[in-house]
Scaffold this motif. Structure first.
Motif, short mmCIF file in Angstrom:
data_model
loop_
_atom_site.label_atom_id
_atom_site.label_comp_id
_atom_site.label_asym_id
_atom_site.label_seq_id
_atom_site.Cartn_x
_atom_site.Cartn_y
_atom_site.Cartn_z
N VAL A 465 0.87 -1.18 0.00
CA VAL A 465 0.00 0.00 0.00
C VAL A 465 0.90 1.22 0.00
O VAL A 465 1.78 1.36 0.86
N CYS A 466 0.68 2.14 -0.99
CA CYS A 466 1.50 3.33 -1.13
C CYS A 466 0.67 4.56 -0.77
O CYS A 466 -0.51 4.64 -1.16
N ARG A 467 1.26 5.47 -0.03
CA ARG A 467 0.62 6.74 0.31
C ARG A 467 1.53 7.87 -0.10
O ARG A 467 2.74 7.84 0.11
N ALA A 468 0.91 8.93 -0.69
CA ALA A 468 1.65 10.09 -1.14
C ALA A 468 1.70 11.13 -0.03
O ALA A 468 0.71 11.31 0.70
N GLY A 469 2.82 11.81 0.10
CA GLY A 469 2.95 12.87 1.08
C GLY A 469 2.57 14.21 0.48
O GLY A 469 2.91 14.53 -0.67
N THR A 470 1.84 15.02 1.25
CA THR A 470 1.41 16.34 0.76
C THR A 470 2.49 17.39 0.91
O THR A 470 2.44 18.41 0.25
N GLY A 471 3.45 17.14 1.82
CA GLY A 471 4.51 18.12 2.02
C GLY A 471 4.02 19.41 2.65
O GLY A 471 4.64 20.46 2.49
N GLY A 472 2.88 19.36 3.38
CA GLY A 472 2.35 20.56 4.03
C GLY A 472 1.55 21.45 3.12
O GLY A 472 1.23 22.60 3.48
#
Length: 603
Positions: A465-472
């Motif tokens: 399962v992959c999740r993307a980071g929003t970076g704030g």
């Protein structure tokens, strides 16, 4: 004969020695102890101190008090044996005003004689018991004696015969030997008469000198025995310290050895990476040479066609303004009308441009595409070892969403791949990974780490399962910049419905500041794929909870993986095909425009 000899030796040792005059000062006039206390086998007896102090008198008093022979023991104080009057005076002086305690140590042979006396008493008791027993069995003994007497008579007759015929001969031989021995004794006496008595006296004198030397040697040995415990303790301490130093040195060398081993492993990894990079550079140079040759040919053809181009340049300039004004309208029409006459299927939505090939920029740094963008080849070192978490090596994303099949609320996304090249790797490294992403190819390419929200299966029996980071970044819903999964053209879609779907999606997959890749167990090992195998991948989001991902190889279903944390069908729209080239999977071909078989769509 040995006992009188020992007694003579003891008398010689216990004989009083000549008194040495000494000076008496003030210390000589100090208070003297009242009596001598003899300690013998747990007993203590007192006797007056002899005046003057003499060892033989003290021994005689102790023998009289203890009831033992005076030649059978020696006196000892805490400093050693009392042999001379000076030793006795030392013991009396060291006692101060109290009683002078001396220890009575009996000679070894006297202790043994007492033991023999005890054993003799024990034997007498046993003899008395045996006599009583013999008197009780006298009758049986008489019968046994008669029988034994008969046997003795027979034995005596045999013995008489043996003596007459054998022993007499031996006695005669012994007489002859005796005569010979007498002759030898006379010869020895003659030789002894020739021995020099003066020489024997000189030997005796030398013996006295040797005795003095032996006494000096004994004193040295005693001194050495007294200093030996200290030296032994010091040597043991040095040995313990040496062992501790050796242990610390061993730990130091083991630590250095571990560091050297790790450094060697790091150097080997760096060397292997360098070799991989050199191979990539060599492939790039070869491709560059091929492209340069093709470019040279095109340049030659361009030079030949330059004259015709000059003629057409005027016409192109006249039409350029017209093309610029209508460019956006033409592009929209092409996207809407593409395949509208020949490519309709259940769930077809005009206006959505589905994938045709791989995306040029949404990929890993090591991935290379064929000129027609249909074949993706992975060349990364980490991906080749089967490691896909924490990096983007081997990542390939299609240039559009998948086709959807089914009915609203129960759509299935499907695509197919063909294995174009494999690589031999050790068992357990696995192969390629296949799956889907919620983001579009443009969103994945725009992310600084090419992260996405998606689900993949493959490798050595694993799921991820992959999740993307929003970076704030801001998470406000923008009507003019909706997520890629809610592409325009979906039946019944509107801005309020899309906002509701986005809220459901964020509830199922809350935004994260940093990306994450989480693996867990599955049961499809993609390392067993071969060149030419066709892989079908289907995704279906459930109405109530989770989703499932199904994989087929050459038409046979090999895996149906459930993802319980995936969003429901109401919260998602389109999905983008994603592939990770790893392990034995080196190159794959994307097959656009395929329809899933019925058994892939079956529940």
């Amino acid at each position: 004969q040995a006992l009188p000899l020992w007694r003579a030796i003891l008398r010689a040792r216990c004989a009083p020695k000549a008194r040495q005059p000494r000076r008496r000062g003030r210390a000589g006039r100090a208070a003297m102890p009242a009596s001598i206390v003899y300690n013998y086998e747990g007993r203590q007896v007192k006797a007056p101190i002899p005046t003057p102090p003499r060892v033989d008198v003290a021994i005689a008093q102790g023998a009289a008090q203890l009831g033992i022979p005076k030649d059978s023991f020696d006196l000892y104080d805490r400093y050693g044996k009392i042999e001379m009057a000076e030793d006795l005076q030392r013991a009396i002086h060291m006692a101060g005003t109290g009683d002078c305690h001396v220890e009575v140590r009996e000679h070894e042979h006297y202790r043994r004689l007492r033991g023999v006396e005890g054993r003799h008493d024990h034997v007498d008791e046993r003899l008395e018991s045996l006599e009583a027993f013999v008197n009780g069995i006298q009758g049986s003994i008489d019968r046994c004696v008669m029988s034994a007497s008969d046997q003795l008579k027979d034995m005596f007759a045999k013995l008489q015969y043996k003596v007459d015929h054998e022993v007499v001969k031996h006695i005669q031989e012994l007489f002859s030997h005796k005569n010979q021995l007498q002759r030898d004794v006379r010869i020895i006496e003659e030789k002894l008469s020739q021995v020099d008595i003066t020489e024997l006296k000189a030997v005796a004198a030398a013996t006295t000198t040797l005795r003095d030397e032996v006494q000096d040697a004994v004193q040295k040995v005693n001194a050495l025995s007294q200093s030996w415990p200290l030296e032994r303790a010091r040597l043991e301490q040095m040995c313990v310290q040496s062992q501790q130093d050796l242990f610390e040195l061993q730990k130091y060398f083991m630590g250095k050895l571990d560091i050297v081993i790790e450094a060697d492993a790091d150097l080997r990894r760096e060397q292997q990476r360098s070799n991989e990079r050199m191979a990539l550079i060599a492939d790039d140079i070869r491709l560059g040479k091929d492209q340069t040759t093709s470019l040279e040919k095109r340049c030659a053809m361009a030079l030949e066609e330059s004259d015709e181009l000059r003629t057409l340049l005027g016409a192109l300039r006249e039409e350029s303004e017209h093309l610029r004004s209508e460019h956006n309208q033409v592009r929209t029409r092409v996207c809407v009308l593409e395949g509208s006459a020949t490519e309709r299927w259940q769930g077809f939505c005009p206006g959505v441009l589905y994938f045709k090939s791989w995306h040029r920029t949404a990929k890993g740094d090591d991935v290379q595409f064929s000129p027609d963008m249909q074949v993706a080849t992975g060349r990364g070192f980490l991906a080749a070892t089967g490691m896909v978490t924490g990096n983007t090596e081997g990542l390939a994303v299609a240039d559009g969403p998948c086709r959807r099949f089914g009915t609203p609320g129960c759509y299935s996304s499907y695509y197919e791949l063909e294995v174009d090249e494999i690589k031999m790797v050790p068992e357990g490294m696995g192969g390629l990974w296949v799956g889907f992403a919620l983001q579009s190819c443009s969103e994945i390419a725009a992310h600084h780490s090419h992260e996405f929200d998606g689900w993949l299966v493959g490798g050595c029996g694993r799921a991820m399962v992959c999740r993307a980071g929003t970076g704030g970044a801001s998470q406000e819903i923008d009507e003019h910049n909706l997520p890629g999964t809610f592409a325009p053209g979906v039946e019944g879609s509107s801005v309020p419905n899309v906002k509701h779907a986005i809220e459901l999606l964020r509830a199922a997959l809350p935004p994260r500041a940093t990306g994450e890749m989480r693996e867990f167990g599955s049961h499809w090992n993609s390392q067993n794929l071969h060149i030419g195998d066709r892989i079908g991948v289907l995704w279906r989001s459930n109405r109530d909870v989770g989703a499932r991902l199904r994989v087929s190889v050459n038409g046979d279903i090999v895996l149906t993986q459930q993802f319980v944390d995936a969003p429901t069908a109401e919260a998602v729209g389109f999905f983008t095909p994603v592939v990770r080239l790893a392990g034995s999977g080196k190159a794959v071909r994307l097959l656009p425009g395929v329809t899933p078989p019925s058994k892939m769509l079956a529940d």
